[in-house]
Write a protein that holds these residues in place. Sequence first.
Motif, PDB file in Angstrom:
ATOM      1  N   GLU A   1      23.394 -30.000 -16.408  1.00 25.14           N
ATOM      2  CA  GLU A   1      24.107 -30.023 -15.287  1.00 25.14           C
ATOM      3  C   GLU A   1      24.953 -30.563 -14.793  1.00 25.14           C
ATOM      4  N   LEU A   2      26.037 -31.036 -16.097  1.00 24.47           N
ATOM      5  CA  LEU A   2      27.469 -31.037 -15.574  1.00 24.47           C
ATOM      6  C   LEU A   2      28.307 -29.887 -16.150  1.00 24.47           C
ATOM      7  N   MET A   3      28.682 -29.701 -14.175  1.00 19.24           N
ATOM      8  CA  MET A   3      29.482 -28.284 -14.228  1.00 19.24           C
ATOM      9  C   MET A   3      30.853 -28.774 -15.165  1.00 19.24           C
ATOM     10  N   ARG A   4      31.004 -27.707 -16.149  1.00 20.25           N
ATOM     11  CA  ARG A   4      31.720 -27.672 -17.437  1.00 20.25           C
ATOM     12  C   ARG A   4      33.096 -26.767 -16.851  1.00 20.25           C
ATOM     13  N   LEU A   5      34.269 -26.639 -17.250  1.00 22.04           N
ATOM     14  CA  LEU A   5      35.256 -25.561 -17.159  1.00 22.04           C
ATOM     15  C   LEU A   5      36.522 -25.688 -17.725  1.00 22.04           C
ATOM     16  N   ARG A   6      37.169 -24.322 -18.777  1.00 25.10           N
ATOM     17  CA  ARG A   6      38.179 -24.563 -18.739  1.00 25.10           C
ATOM     18  C   ARG A   6      39.784 -24.664 -18.084  1.00 25.10           C
ATOM     19  N   ASP A   7      40.524 -25.139 -17.947  1.00 23.55           N
ATOM     20  CA  ASP A   7      42.581 -24.273 -17.546  1.00 23.55           C
ATOM     21  C   ASP A   7      43.119 -23.368 -18.127  1.00 23.55           C
ATOM     22  N   ARG A   8      43.684 -23.188 -17.232  1.00 23.74           N
ATOM     23  CA  ARG A   8      44.346 -22.363 -18.529  1.00 23.74           C
ATOM     24  C   ARG A   8      44.207 -22.117 -20.097  1.00 23.74           C
ATOM     25  N   HIS A   9      45.331 -23.103 -20.075  1.00 23.83           N
ATOM     26  CA  HIS A   9      45.449 -23.909 -22.062  1.00 23.83           C
ATOM     27  C   HIS A   9      44.203 -23.998 -22.316  1.00 23.83           C
TER      28      HIS A   9
END
Length: 583
Positions: free
Chosen positions: A92-100
Amino acid sequence: MHQSKLLLPTMREAPSDAIAISHQYMLRAGLIRPVASGIYTYLALGRRVLHKVAAIVREELDKTEAQEILMPAMQPAELWEQSGRYSVYGPELMRLRDRHHREFALGPTHEEVITSLIRDEVSSYRKLPLLVYQIQTKFRDERRPRYGLIRAREFMMKDAYSFNTDWESLDRTYWQMYEAYERIFTRCGLTFRAVEADAGAIGGEGDTHEFMALADIGEDTVVTCTECHYSANLEKASSRPPKVAASTDASSREMAAPVPKPEKIHTPEIRTIRQLTDFFGIKPDQLLKTLIYSADGQPVAVVIRGDHEVNEAKLKNALQANHVELADEETTRSITGAPVGFAGPVGLNVPLWVDQEAASVRSGIAGANEQDYHLHNVHPGRDFSLDRVGDLRNVKEGECCPYCYGELKFYRGIEVGHVFKLGTKYSEPLEASYLDKAGQQQTMVMGCYGIGLSRVLSAVIEQNHDGDGIVWPFSIAPYQVHLIPVSVQDPVQCKLAEELYQRLSAAGVEVLIDDREERPGVKFKDSDLIGIPVRIVIGKQASEGLIEFKERKSTVQQVLTIEEALSRIQELVKANTSDREII
Ligand code: 9G3
């Protein structure tokens, strides 16, 4: 606004996957359009209503000395690791990664962000209590988005957070917000109940109330007493036995003849409550139903009367577990040695949790933990342990109010607001502390307060519609007056309509003029659909200076002079937009 310029794609039919009436009308009246499951664009009309609800929220919160800030949607995972919640929440927790490749969450709520800010910026009791709020987009990757904005994956929330020196100060802030919520929902035209809610198993939390807008589509069950003000979410609601003559109370239980030893009875394929009550000729309240649950992965047995249902929120709290769910068939079989329906409390070697009313059954029928066998004469306490007894069941409609013996009634509700006493649940792990008067380091005590703004739109429509469309309360309607010249070919009608449009707009009235080259029937159907509170029709009698006045919520149409119509509109605007106090 001239309707010929407005992107207002009304529809005669709603798509078949729109079940809730509010979802159907939001699509048909051109308020929202789906981009993906649970993700919407607000078109002009929808945004205008959302903006009005937000304006009411701001007005009422600003009266309480709350200050509005705006936090980011992107939240560094480290904050959620410090609070210990990063692993608690799953998909349910939307997770993402940045360019690093650094991990972030898209904020479903902002306790971690705000607590870390206040920790870094506030260190003295002089700055407390502090009350901040934001109106911002939240992301929750719901497994089953549905009912339009009622359960969306991206939605608008007002979330407020208070930082207090102690629980007494928190209590004052809590009730201040509670009363602000009453004013907000009243001004939005909602019928609602503030209900005692389940504060969750994790310690460190105090009271919590949910504000429920009554609606049949609501996913929550509101339990309300017919006599007093008791009102609770079913997750938390309790009841008490009716007042009865002294003769049948617990003491007489002891005096009665001793219960004979349990006896195994052959009950081939007799496994449901119905089959058992028929077979033994007993009522369901003499059955000791045993269900195997998995609590944070550990098996437990729950014993409850045959006429009751397990309340998983209460069970979770009793077990102090993060997650409980019914065990699957083979787990049940491996633990009890029998299929579901023959499970029983006698001789089980998993922890036994007994509902308090099952514990007071004198002699009950239970599964024998053997296929096609049950036991009767089962006496709780003698034949199985009562070391763990609690209120583990759902109350039932018609039972007695725990405070006044009034009758408990059930309603469906949509949760539009929620106020929490958080205590030190976040200030502890995130180390938000302050120096008190005596120069001692103290942990801040927190509260948090949410309103689902987009959900308010759905709730208002659920409560304010008819067969022809939405009936907006004046206070949050997208426009206040709908001007409809019947025929734009008729120069007299057009001239009068434009004149009226100018005069009303100059007077600050929010007017939508339907200047489209459409047949009258189409104009009237659209007008009923979008639900603007006042409709002025300029038709044949325009040449005599007469127009038709009608309120969307009434069937009465009146032929009035221009001046009469203008004064009626002024009255309505005045009566509905002054921020009248609730007496
Ligand atoms: C999460 C996810 C979903 C969540 C939460 C966290 C609900 C979560 C509870 C709250 C409490 C209050 C401030 C405003 C009022 C409500 N769903 N809650 O904490 F990671 Cl994925 O949000 N927060």
